[in-house]
Design an enzyme around this catalytic site. Structure first.
Site, PDB file in Angstrom:
ATOM      1  N   ARG A  86     -12.200  14.520   5.181  1.00  0.00           N
ATOM      2  CA  ARG A  86     -13.074  15.414   4.241  1.00  0.00           C
ATOM      3  C   ARG A  86     -14.566  14.806   4.133  1.00  0.00           C
ATOM      4  O   ARG A  86     -15.132  13.939   4.970  1.00  0.00           O
ATOM      5  CB  ARG A  86     -12.693  15.099   2.729  1.00  0.00           C
ATOM      6  CG  ARG A  86     -12.839  13.156   2.492  1.00  0.00           C
ATOM      7  CD  ARG A  86     -12.949  13.213   0.949  1.00  0.00           C
ATOM      8  NE  ARG A  86     -12.968  11.758   0.649  1.00  0.00           N
ATOM      9  CZ  ARG A  86     -12.038  10.799   0.726  1.00  0.00           C
ATOM     10  NH1 ARG A  86     -10.783  11.293   0.776  1.00  0.00           N
ATOM     11  NH2 ARG A  86     -12.069   9.583   0.464  1.00  0.00           N
TER      12      ARG A  86
ATOM     13  N   LYS B  84       0.717  -1.110  -0.090  1.00  0.00           N
ATOM     14  CA  LYS B  84       0.015  -0.011  -0.091  1.00  0.00           C
ATOM     15  C   LYS B  84       0.949   1.121   0.056  1.00  0.00           C
ATOM     16  O   LYS B  84       1.854   1.406   0.722  1.00  0.00           O
ATOM     17  CB  LYS B  84      -0.859  -0.194   1.143  1.00  0.00           C
ATOM     18  CG  LYS B  84      -2.142  -0.927   1.254  1.00  0.00           C
ATOM     19  CD  LYS B  84      -3.089  -0.920   2.396  1.00  0.00           C
ATOM     20  CE  LYS B  84      -4.161  -0.024   2.645  1.00  0.00           C
ATOM     21  NZ  LYS B  84      -4.964  -0.431   3.773  1.00  0.00           N
TER      22      LYS B  84
ATOM     23  N   GLY C 160      -8.753   6.799  -3.017  1.00  0.00           N
ATOM     24  CA  GLY C 160      -9.242   6.710  -3.995  1.00  0.00           C
ATOM     25  C   GLY C 160      -9.036   5.240  -4.837  1.00  0.00           C
ATOM     26  O   GLY C 160      -9.258   4.863  -5.913  1.00  0.00           O
TER      27      GLY C 160
HETATM   28  P1  ADP Z   1     -14.959   8.224  -0.733  1.00  0.00           P
HETATM   29  O1  ADP Z   1     -14.103   7.550   0.301  1.00  0.00           O
HETATM   30  O2  ADP Z   1     -15.544   9.465  -0.201  1.00  0.00           O
HETATM   31  O3  ADP Z   1     -15.885   7.285  -1.248  1.00  0.00           O
HETATM   32  P2  ADP Z   1     -13.171   8.042  -2.873  1.00  0.00           P
HETATM   33  O4  ADP Z   1     -11.840   7.717  -2.263  1.00  0.00           O
HETATM   34  O5  ADP Z   1     -13.877   7.222  -3.649  1.00  0.00           O
HETATM   35  O6  ADP Z   1     -13.919   8.766  -1.605  1.00  0.00           O
HETATM   36  O7  ADP Z   1     -12.988   9.676  -3.798  1.00  0.00           O
HETATM   37  C1  ADP Z   1     -13.820  10.445  -3.508  1.00  0.00           C
HETATM   38  C2  ADP Z   1     -14.123  11.174  -5.038  1.00  0.00           C
HETATM   39  O8  ADP Z   1     -13.061  11.770  -5.447  1.00  0.00           O
HETATM   40  C3  ADP Z   1     -14.273   9.913  -5.854  1.00  0.00           C
HETATM   41  O9  ADP Z   1     -15.389  10.544  -6.688  1.00  0.00           O
HETATM   42  C4  ADP Z   1     -12.869   9.736  -6.630  1.00  0.00           C
HETATM   43  O10 ADP Z   1     -12.758   9.341  -8.063  1.00  0.00           O
HETATM   44  C5  ADP Z   1     -12.463  11.292  -6.412  1.00  0.00           C
HETATM   45  N1  ADP Z   1     -10.962  11.666  -6.593  1.00  0.00           N
HETATM   46  C6  ADP Z   1     -10.240  11.052  -5.586  1.00  0.00           C
HETATM   47  N2  ADP Z   1      -9.046  11.388  -5.571  1.00  0.00           N
HETATM   48  C7  ADP Z   1      -9.304  12.319  -6.496  1.00  0.00           C
HETATM   49  C8  ADP Z   1      -8.206  13.403  -6.833  1.00  0.00           C
HETATM   50  N3  ADP Z   1      -6.857  13.373  -6.522  1.00  0.00           N
HETATM   51  N4  ADP Z   1      -8.537  14.357  -7.722  1.00  0.00           N
HETATM   52  C9  ADP Z   1      -9.624  14.119  -8.229  1.00  0.00           C
HETATM   53  N5  ADP Z   1     -10.644  13.505  -7.884  1.00  0.00           N
HETATM   54  C10 ADP Z   1     -10.247  12.437  -6.746  1.00  0.00           C
HETATM   55  P1  ADP Z   2      -7.942   4.441   0.060  1.00  0.00           P
HETATM   56  O1  ADP Z   2      -7.163   5.110   0.680  1.00  0.00           O
HETATM   57  O2  ADP Z   2      -7.623   4.107  -1.685  1.00  0.00           O
HETATM   58  O3  ADP Z   2      -9.317   4.254   0.228  1.00  0.00           O
HETATM   59  P2  ADP Z   2      -7.859   2.053   1.702  1.00  0.00           P
HETATM   60  O4  ADP Z   2      -6.423   1.843   2.661  1.00  0.00           O
HETATM   61  O5  ADP Z   2      -8.740   2.855   2.446  1.00  0.00           O
HETATM   62  O6  ADP Z   2      -7.509   2.761   0.670  1.00  0.00           O
HETATM   63  O7  ADP Z   2      -8.517   0.582   1.049  1.00  0.00           O
HETATM   64  C1  ADP Z   2      -9.256   0.728   0.267  1.00  0.00           C
HETATM   65  C2  ADP Z   2      -9.995  -0.548   0.124  1.00  0.00           C
HETATM   66  O8  ADP Z   2      -8.963  -1.828  -0.020  1.00  0.00           O
HETATM   67  C3  ADP Z   2     -10.641  -1.042   1.590  1.00  0.00           C
HETATM   68  O9  ADP Z   2     -11.867  -0.656   1.578  1.00  0.00           O
HETATM   69  C4  ADP Z   2     -10.377  -2.498   1.283  1.00  0.00           C
HETATM   70  O10 ADP Z   2     -11.559  -2.948   0.386  1.00  0.00           O
HETATM   71  C5  ADP Z   2      -9.056  -2.730   0.736  1.00  0.00           C
HETATM   72  N1  ADP Z   2      -7.984  -2.944   1.599  1.00  0.00           N
HETATM   73  C6  ADP Z   2      -7.312  -2.312   2.185  1.00  0.00           C
HETATM   74  N2  ADP Z   2      -6.290  -2.617   2.981  1.00  0.00           N
HETATM   75  C7  ADP Z   2      -6.695  -4.080   2.997  1.00  0.00           C
HETATM   76  C8  ADP Z   2      -6.123  -5.100   3.813  1.00  0.00           C
HETATM   77  N3  ADP Z   2      -5.081  -4.885   4.485  1.00  0.00           N
HETATM   78  N4  ADP Z   2      -6.926  -6.333   3.617  1.00  0.00           N
HETATM   79  C9  ADP Z   2      -7.963  -6.196   2.777  1.00  0.00           C
HETATM   80  N5  ADP Z   2      -8.429  -5.302   2.193  1.00  0.00           N
HETATM   81  C10 ADP Z   2      -7.814  -4.291   2.187  1.00  0.00           C
END
Ligand code: ADP
Ligand code: ADP
Ligand code: MG
Length: 452
Positions: A292, A158, A164
């Site tokens: 956020r 990771k 996203g």
């Molecule tokens: P949430 O955890 O709120 O569901 P996401 O991780 O899906 O958030 O991201 C929120 C939204 O912002 C999504 O529509 C994603 O595609 C968009 N997004 C994420 N990172 C970026 C970025 N760096 N610039 C523009 N849009 C982004």
């Molecule tokens: P982001 O910042 O892109 O949202 P997260 O760390 O929140 O990344 O992880 C996004 C998704 O990836 C989680 O909702 C889960 O489905 C999967 N995931 C992340 N870490 C793990 C893990 N250690 N084991 C299994 N699934 C994971």
């Protein structure tokens, strides 16, 4: 309270924020790129400022331009929405320096939440369970191999600065790790300008459960219950609901306490989300803090009756949090489907174009957050999220029935959307029983191209 707010975003979330301003009697300033001249958020706002060319880097991510627009229009605060500059500590600092309130957490909060490894360490020190991982960034494949061997496969690589759903690679075994590790680093460098990656234990068949947090500047913190966000594709959420069918009141109590402890550990202010994974044995692990307003915030609003965007604005203007989870009435069930302009039959290929025909759903129990209208041409430059359809009823079963009916009413043509996929999921018996984990979606859409 502020008398004017600049909304530093586009699409549905810009509408959402402008609406909250209107209800609070606050004037709103919309910004837009040259590709968004026909966007509806311009019509809803009181003032409009063109901020630059279509590419986000020169418009919605243009910090100087946005702060300049804020100065010229004389706003007291900027709401960043989600994505774009929402979690950018440098932007929050620049706002502060310009004497404009950033509606969100502090720059320090943003800095910390953006560094997943450090955030994990700090909340773990307060007794919150975290997913086992390497204590710091992993610099070489050899080191990664050693750590993974010790931890036991499967593991996750990771990106510390990821978001996203990007910069995450699952590795079943050593061969996969050797292949994926360099890719993860490259992705992290390209996507987040920070190539630090770490190794985390892969939690098998987990559910993603997150807690909504609110905190004021006077050290009051509460959570507003959980959201179930387990239905994901490629680590990105597709369907969210509240409450979670997986939680008992007892587990909700413990997880809620852990979420508040995590927020307190980082001295969090304003609205945020603490994300956990829950395994099949009822163990939960802190994953990250999202600093956020989130895409899925409406399911919390419908079940608590609390307008989270108005609360963000109120708290940012110095307002106090004078209630807590125990004091609020939670009622019913809410489900949100993310409608993306993507073709589920073609590996979710983006499907931009002109909306020739548009018929939105409505009726009892339906909320639609969208910037679409008939004749609107979807720009190719931005995120594919075009609508959030949310259903609400007293029971989960009722909310599923309303969602199915609303999805059937919803017509968006000729572009392709995720509506047909959502319909299939609403009809699935495992989904209806609440029996699923993060691998659920693979039954519907096999992942054809794992390397993007
Ligand atoms: P949430 O955890 O709120 O569901 P996401 O991780 O899906 O958030 O991201 C929120 C939204 O912002 C999504 O529509 C994603 O595609 C968009 N997004 C994420 N990172 C970026 C970025 N760096 N610039 C523009 N849009 C982004
Ligand atoms: P982001 O910042 O892109 O949202 P997260 O760390 O929140 O990344 O992880 C996004 C998704 O990836 C989680 O909702 C889960 O489905 C999967 N995931 C992340 N870490 C793990 C893990 N250690 N084991 C299994 N699934 C994971
Ligand atoms: Mg996350």
């Amino acid at each position: 309270m502020f008398s004017k707010i600049l909304v530093a975003n586009r699409g549905e979330i810009a509408h959402r924020i402008i609406r909250a301003c209107r209800e609070l009697g606050i004037r709103s300033v919309a910004i837009y790129s040259e590709a968004d001249r026909d966007s509806l958020h311009l019509a809803l706002a009181d003032e409009q400022v063109c901020i630059g060319p279509p590419v986000s880097a020169k418009s919605y991510l243009n910090m100087e331009g946005i702060i300049d627009a804020a100065r010229r229009t004389g706003v007291g605060a900027i709401h960043p929405g989600y994505g774009y500059l929402a979690e950018n500590a440098a932007f929050a600092r620049a706002c502060e320096k310009a004497g404009i309130v950033f509606i969100g957490p502090t720059p320090d909060n943003l800095h910390l939440a953006g560094d997943k490894l450090t955030a994990k360490r700090i909340v773990q020190e307060k007794g919150v369970p975290v997913i086992p991982s390497s204590p710091s960034g992993v610099g070489s494949v050899a080191e990664a191999e050693r750590i993974a061997e010790e931890m036991g496969y499967p593991v996750m690589v990771k990106a510390s600065g990821g978001g996203g759903g990007r910069g995450i690679r699952m590795c079943q075994d050593r061969d996969m790790l050797l292949e994926e590790f360099p890719i993860a680093r490259m992705e992290a460098r390209a996507g987040f300008g920070n190539d630090e990656v770490y190794i985390e234990k892969y939690i098998v068949h987990p559910r993603h459960i997150e807690f909504q947090i609110l905190a004021d500047r006077h050290s009051h913190v509460t959570h507003l219950g959980e959201r179930e966000c387990t239905i994901q594709r490629r680590y990105q959420k597709l369907i969210e609901e509240s409450p979670s069918p997986a939680l008992t009141p007892e587990l909700r109590g413990r997880m809620g306490q852990a979420a508040v402890a995590a927020a307190e550990a980082v001295r969090y202010v304003n609205a945020g989300t603490v994300e956990f994974l829950l395994d099949g044995d009822g163990n939960f692990y802190f994953m990250e803090i999202n600093a956020r307003i989130q895409v899925e915030h409406p399911v919390t609003e419908l079940t608590t009756g609390i307008d989270l965007v108005k609360e963000q604005i109120r708290l940012a203007s110095g307002g106090e949090l004078d209630y807590s989870f125990d004091g609020i009435q939670r009622r019913g069930w809410a489900i949100e489907c993310r409608i993306n302009a993507e073709d589920p039959d073609r590996n979710f290929l983006p499907s931009p174009g002109k909306i020739e025909s548009y018929r939105p759903p409505g009726g009892f129990g339906v909320r639609l957050d969208t910037h679409l209208y008939q004749g609107y041409e979807l720009p190719v430059f931005y995120d594919s999220l075009i609508a959030k359809l949310i259903s609400y009823d007293l029971t989960r079963d009722g909310a599923i029935r309303i969602m199915r009916r609303a999805l059937q009413e919803f017509r968006i043509a000729p572009i392709k959307t995720t509506i047909p996929l959502h319909l299939k999921i609403m009809d699935d018996s495992s989904f209806q029983r609440g029996d699923f984990d993060t691998g659920f979606i693979e039954r519907f859409v096999p992942d054809e191209d794992d390397d993007e």
